[in-house]
Design a protein around this motif. Structure first.
Motif, PDB file in Angstrom:
ATOM      1  N   LEU A  91       0.823  -1.204   0.000  1.00 54.62           N
ATOM      2  CA  LEU A  91       0.000   0.000   0.000  1.00 54.62           C
ATOM      3  C   LEU A  91       0.863   1.263   0.000  1.00 54.62           C
ATOM      4  CD1 LEU A  91      -2.863   1.192   0.194  1.00 54.62           C
ATOM      5  CD2 LEU A  91      -2.672   1.041   2.686  1.00 54.62           C
ATOM      6  N   THR A  92       1.928   1.268   0.800  1.00 54.44           N
ATOM      7  CA  THR A  92       2.856   2.406   0.834  1.00 54.44           C
ATOM      8  C   THR A  92       3.458   2.650  -0.545  1.00 54.44           C
ATOM      9  OG1 THR A  92       3.431   2.007   3.156  1.00 54.44           O
ATOM     10  CG2 THR A  92       5.033   3.245   1.846  1.00 54.44           C
ATOM     11  N   ALA A  93       3.853   1.567  -1.221  1.00 53.80           N
ATOM     12  CA  ALA A  93       4.456   1.686  -2.547  1.00 53.80           C
ATOM     13  C   ALA A  93       3.462   2.235  -3.567  1.00 53.80           C
ATOM     14  CB  ALA A  93       4.968   0.320  -2.995  1.00 53.80           C
ATOM     15  N   VAL A  94       2.193   1.813  -3.466  1.00 60.61           N
ATOM     16  CA  VAL A  94       1.157   2.310  -4.379  1.00 60.61           C
ATOM     17  C   VAL A  94       0.955   3.813  -4.184  1.00 60.61           C
ATOM     18  CG1 VAL A  94      -1.333   2.268  -4.815  1.00 60.61           C
ATOM     19  CG2 VAL A  94      -0.046   0.117  -4.693  1.00 60.61           C
ATOM     20  N   ILE A  95       0.827   4.246  -2.927  1.00 59.32           N
ATOM     21  CA  ILE A  95       0.635   5.679  -2.632  1.00 59.32           C
ATOM     22  C   ILE A  95       1.829   6.491  -3.128  1.00 59.32           C
ATOM     23  CG2 ILE A  95       0.416   7.374  -0.770  1.00 59.32           C
ATOM     24  CD1 ILE A  95      -1.096   5.178   0.825  1.00 59.32           C
ATOM     25  N   VAL A 303       5.966  -0.876  -7.032  1.00 57.83           N
ATOM     26  CA  VAL A 303       6.614   0.297  -7.634  1.00 57.83           C
ATOM     27  C   VAL A 303       6.955   0.035  -9.098  1.00 57.83           C
ATOM     28  CG1 VAL A 303       8.712   1.722  -7.629  1.00 57.83           C
ATOM     29  CG2 VAL A 303       7.509   1.261  -5.484  1.00 57.83           C
ATOM     30  N   LEU A 304       7.566  -1.098  -9.403  1.00 60.48           N
ATOM     31  CA  LEU A 304       7.960  -1.367 -10.786  1.00 60.48           C
ATOM     32  C   LEU A 304       6.748  -1.611 -11.685  1.00 60.48           C
ATOM     33  CD1 LEU A 304      11.168  -3.535 -10.271  1.00 60.48           C
ATOM     34  CD2 LEU A 304      11.029  -1.330 -11.396  1.00 60.48           C
ATOM     35  N   THR A 305       5.705  -2.217 -11.155  1.00 56.81           N
ATOM     36  CA  THR A 305       4.488  -2.420 -11.954  1.00 56.81           C
ATOM     37  C   THR A 305       3.830  -1.095 -12.296  1.00 56.81           C
ATOM     38  OG1 THR A 305       4.097  -4.588 -10.952  1.00 56.81           O
ATOM     39  CG2 THR A 305       2.217  -3.516 -11.998  1.00 56.81           C
ATOM     40  N   LEU A 306       3.707  -0.206 -11.310  1.00 57.62           N
ATOM     41  CA  LEU A 306       3.096   1.104 -11.581  1.00 57.62           C
ATOM     42  C   LEU A 306       3.998   1.986 -12.434  1.00 57.62           C
ATOM     43  CD1 LEU A 306       1.300   1.813  -8.189  1.00 57.62           C
ATOM     44  CD2 LEU A 306       0.262   1.282 -10.397  1.00 57.62           C
ATOM     45  N   ALA A 307       5.315   1.757 -12.376  1.00 57.50           N
ATOM     46  CA  ALA A 307       6.222   2.459 -13.297  1.00 57.50           C
ATOM     47  C   ALA A 307       5.940   2.015 -14.732  1.00 57.50           C
ATOM     48  CB  ALA A 307       7.674   2.171 -12.925  1.00 57.50           C
ATOM     49  N   GLU A 315      -4.246   4.859 -17.668  1.00 49.93           N
ATOM     50  CA  GLU A 315      -4.856   5.574 -16.552  1.00 49.93           C
ATOM     51  C   GLU A 315      -5.371   4.550 -15.532  1.00 49.93           C
ATOM     52  OE1 GLU A 315      -5.107   8.847 -15.879  1.00 49.93           O
ATOM     53  OE2 GLU A 315      -3.871   9.281 -17.651  1.00 49.93           O
ATOM     54  N   VAL A 316      -4.938   4.681 -14.310  1.00 49.11           N
ATOM     55  CA  VAL A 316      -5.315   3.711 -13.278  1.00 49.11           C
ATOM     56  C   VAL A 316      -5.957   4.447 -12.109  1.00 49.11           C
ATOM     57  CG1 VAL A 316      -4.468   1.952 -11.673  1.00 49.11           C
ATOM     58  CG2 VAL A 316      -3.409   2.192 -13.922  1.00 49.11           C
ATOM     59  N   ASP A 317      -7.136   3.966 -11.673  1.00 46.95           N
ATOM     60  CA  ASP A 317      -7.750   4.561 -10.488  1.00 46.95           C
ATOM     61  C   ASP A 317      -7.138   3.924  -9.239  1.00 46.95           C
ATOM     62  OD1 ASP A 317      -9.837   2.311  -9.401  1.00 46.95           O
ATOM     63  OD2 ASP A 317      -9.699   2.274 -11.594  1.00 46.95           O
ATOM     64  N   PHE A 318      -7.303   4.597  -8.102  1.00 54.07           N
ATOM     65  CA  PHE A 318      -6.649   4.151  -6.870  1.00 54.07           C
ATOM     66  C   PHE A 318      -7.192   2.798  -6.412  1.00 54.07           C
ATOM     67  CE2 PHE A 318      -5.809   4.003  -2.290  1.00 54.07           C
ATOM     68  CZ  PHE A 318      -4.445   4.288  -2.297  1.00 54.07           C
ATOM     69  N   GLY A 319      -8.468   2.513  -6.683  1.00 52.31           N
ATOM     70  CA  GLY A 319      -9.060   1.240  -6.286  1.00 52.31           C
ATOM     71  C   GLY A 319      -8.361   0.067  -6.944  1.00 52.31           C
ATOM     72  N   THR A 320      -8.081   0.192  -8.248  1.00 52.61           N
ATOM     73  CA  THR A 320      -7.367  -0.875  -8.958  1.00 52.61           C
ATOM     74  C   THR A 320      -5.955  -1.023  -8.419  1.00 52.61           C
ATOM     75  OG1 THR A 320      -8.630  -0.305 -10.947  1.00 52.61           O
ATOM     76  CG2 THR A 320      -6.723  -1.743 -11.249  1.00 52.61           C
ATOM     77  N   ALA A 321      -5.323   0.122  -8.128  1.00 52.82           N
ATOM     78  CA  ALA A 321      -3.970   0.087  -7.574  1.00 52.82           C
ATOM     79  C   ALA A 321      -3.957  -0.562  -6.190  1.00 52.82           C
ATOM     80  CB  ALA A 321      -3.401   1.502  -7.498  1.00 52.82           C
ATOM     81  N   LEU A 322      -5.053  -0.373  -5.446  1.00 50.85           N
ATOM     82  CA  LEU A 322      -5.151  -1.002  -4.125  1.00 50.85           C
ATOM     83  C   LEU A 322      -5.197  -2.523  -4.255  1.00 50.85           C
ATOM     84  CD1 LEU A 322      -5.461  -0.525  -1.078  1.00 50.85           C
ATOM     85  CD2 LEU A 322      -7.931  -0.478  -1.408  1.00 50.85           C
ATOM     86  N   ILE A 323      -5.900  -3.002  -5.289  1.00 52.29           N
ATOM     87  CA  ILE A 323      -5.916  -4.451  -5.559  1.00 52.29           C
ATOM     88  C   ILE A 323      -4.493  -4.943  -5.816  1.00 52.29           C
ATOM     89  CG2 ILE A 323      -6.688  -6.225  -7.200  1.00 52.29           C
ATOM     90  CD1 ILE A 323      -9.254  -4.539  -7.568  1.00 52.29           C
ATOM     91  N   SER A 328       0.287  -8.036  -4.642  1.00 52.63           N
ATOM     92  CA  SER A 328       1.737  -8.058  -4.452  1.00 52.63           C
ATOM     93  C   SER A 328       2.107  -8.696  -3.126  1.00 52.63           C
ATOM     94  CB  SER A 328       2.322  -6.646  -4.555  1.00 52.63           C
ATOM     95  OG  SER A 328       1.848  -5.827  -3.506  1.00 52.63           O
ATOM     96  N   ALA A 329       1.278  -8.458  -2.088  1.00 55.59           N
ATOM     97  CA  ALA A 329       1.543  -9.051  -0.773  1.00 55.59           C
ATOM     98  C   ALA A 329       1.387 -10.565  -0.818  1.00 55.59           C
ATOM     99  CB  ALA A 329       0.607  -8.453   0.273  1.00 55.59           C
ATOM    100  N   VAL A 330       0.295 -11.047  -1.443  1.00 55.84           N
ATOM    101  CA  VAL A 330       0.044 -12.490  -1.520  1.00 55.84           C
ATOM    102  C   VAL A 330       1.085 -13.175  -2.399  1.00 55.84           C
ATOM    103  CG1 VAL A 330      -1.588 -14.254  -2.296  1.00 55.84           C
ATOM    104  CG2 VAL A 330      -2.424 -12.217  -1.116  1.00 55.84           C
ATOM    105  N   ALA A 331       1.366 -12.562  -3.556  1.00 52.63           N
ATOM    106  CA  ALA A 331       2.316 -13.163  -4.490  1.00 52.63           C
ATOM    107  C   ALA A 331       3.723 -13.200  -3.910  1.00 52.63           C
ATOM    108  CB  ALA A 331       2.314 -12.389  -5.806  1.00 52.63           C
ATOM    109  N   ALA A 332       4.126 -12.124  -3.245  1.00 52.11           N
ATOM    110  CA  ALA A 332       5.468 -12.060  -2.655  1.00 52.11           C
ATOM    111  C   ALA A 332       5.662 -13.159  -1.622  1.00 52.11           C
ATOM    112  CB  ALA A 332       5.698 -10.692  -2.014  1.00 52.11           C
TER     113      ALA A 332
END
Length: 405
Positions: A91-95, A303-307, A315-323, A328-332
């Motif tokens: 979440l920190t990385a998305v923000i 970070v690298l995905t959103l880059a 264009e990405v809304d924050f809700g999709t980025a939250l997903i 990323s947490a589950v996959a990691a």
């Protein structure tokens, strides 16, 4: 000579490691072509990786076999802390990626990699690791499989006679003693790792990706110095920074240079012993944390995905980025130990935004270019927080007991 060695060993390990860092840096600048120095780093990391699987198997098996009913192990609390920290890292990385958007100059160079096709494949891989052959698990440092077998054998041995349990304890103590010998070689090993890092990679190749590195490292430092301390404070209700800084200094530094959570398991085990934590707990929580506590990996993936998203102009809304932060947490956590680490999960994360695999693999290539710093900071955050949350859960339990008494 013996007196000199005795004095050297009396100096704190962190100070000795800093001496190794300085000597390694000087040698790299003075003798950049003397590649023989790199063998010290390779030997040190190999020794840690070699002893870690055997240490985990014996410690966990011994702890479970001798576990007494009603004895508090705090594992539920520790796993909850691992999960919360990893999610908040994503979440920190998305923000941060929304506040400081980064675009990339994409490169080739990761064509031979085989990233997972989806989250189902990641979870399927995790399940197959659990039922891995024990010998194969030890040979390939599959810690999920090692933990599973250690738990099962430990439970089965709870009914064994006392002489068998004493033998297990003796073997466990012997391997722990070998670990201490290896850790004492850390200054020499880190000298070789620093030399190799400076001469092989340099810093010039990183300048083109300065902004990306600032966002990545900034998120990881924010997690280590702000978010994790808040989590710890909410659990123990006292100043968290003495414990946080101790974990970063004692565990984070070695993890930074070895760049391997598995290699840092023996270091964290030794530090838990120094902190006088419950062996029944840390013998399980530390190797488990090296497998599922992946805050640094969650930061890297997000970070690298959103880059990549910003680079291709989606264009990405924050809700999709939250997903994305949840994914990323589950996959990691589920794909730790896969060759390439967190970078291989970027194509999976990119797929939820419709980014093609060709573009995603180029982003992985960028990840490898900056990996000399990205992977070091990621491992330091991951591994030091294994120690941090194990200690936090125990201190919180002691505080609760003191309040109730």
């Amino acid at each position: 000579m013996n007196a000199l060695l005795l004095k050297w060993n009396q100096v704190s390990l962190v100070k000795r490691i800093f001496v190794g860092i300085i000597i390694g840096s000087i040698l790299a600048l003075a003798f950049p072509n003397a590649t023989g120095f790199t063998i010290f780093g390779s030997l040190f990391v190999s020794a840690l990786k070699a002893v870690a699987p055997v240490l985990v198997l014996l410690l966990v098996m011994t702890a479970i076999s001798q576990h007494k009913k009603g004895h508090q192990t705090n594992m539920k609390s520790i796993i909850a802390l691992y999960g919360l920290s990893t999610f908040l890292a994503g979440l920190t990385a998305v923000i941060a990626s929304f506040i400081f958007p980064v675009s990339l100059s994409l490169v080739a160079g990761a064509g031979d990699l085989s990233p997972p096709d989806g989250i189902v494949e990641v979870l399927k891989s995790l399940l197959f690791k659990v039922v891995d052959n024990p010998v194969n698990a030890l040979m390939n440092a599959n810690y999920i499989g090692i933990l599973a077998w250690a738990l099962l054998l430990g439970i089965a041995l709870r009914s064994a006679n006392d002489s068998t349990k004493i033998m297990l304890t003796n073997f466990s103590d012997a391997v722990s003693h070998i670990v201490k010998w290896v850790i004492n070689l850390a200054p020499l090993g880190i000298m070789g790792l620093v030399y190799d890092s400076i001469t092989a990679n340099g810093l010039s190749s990183l300048l083109d990706y300065g902004k990306l590195l600032l966002v990545l490292i900034g998120c990881m430092l924010f997690m280590a110095l702000v978010v994790n301390p808040v989590i710890v404070y909410l659990k123990i209700r006292r100043n968290p920074y003495p414990l946080v800084l101790y974990c970063l200094k004692e565990s984070g530094i070695t993890a930074f240079f070895t760049r391997s959570s598995a290699a840092n398991i023996p270091v964290n085990m030794s530090l838990c012993e120094k902190l006088e934590l419950d062996k029944d707990t840390y013998s399980v929580s530390i190797p488990l944390g090296a497998t599922i506590n992946m805050a640094g990996a969650a930061v890297t993936i997000s970070v690298l995905t959103l880059a990549a998203v910003h680079t291709v102009g989606i264009e990405v809304d924050f809700g999709t980025a939250l997903i994305l932060s949840i994914l990323s947490a589950v996959a990691a956590a589920g794909a730790s130990g896969v060759a390439g680490g967190s970078l291989l999960l970027i194509p999976l994360a990119c797929s939820i935004f419709g980014i093609s695999n060709d573009v995603a693999i180029q982003v992985v290539g960028v990840g490898f270019i900056i990996g000399v710093l990205q992977d070091s900071f990621e491992t330091a955050l991951n591994s030091s927080s294994d120690l941090l949350f194990t200690a936090t859960a125990e201190y919180a339990e002691k505080r609760k007991e003191a309040r109730n008494s």
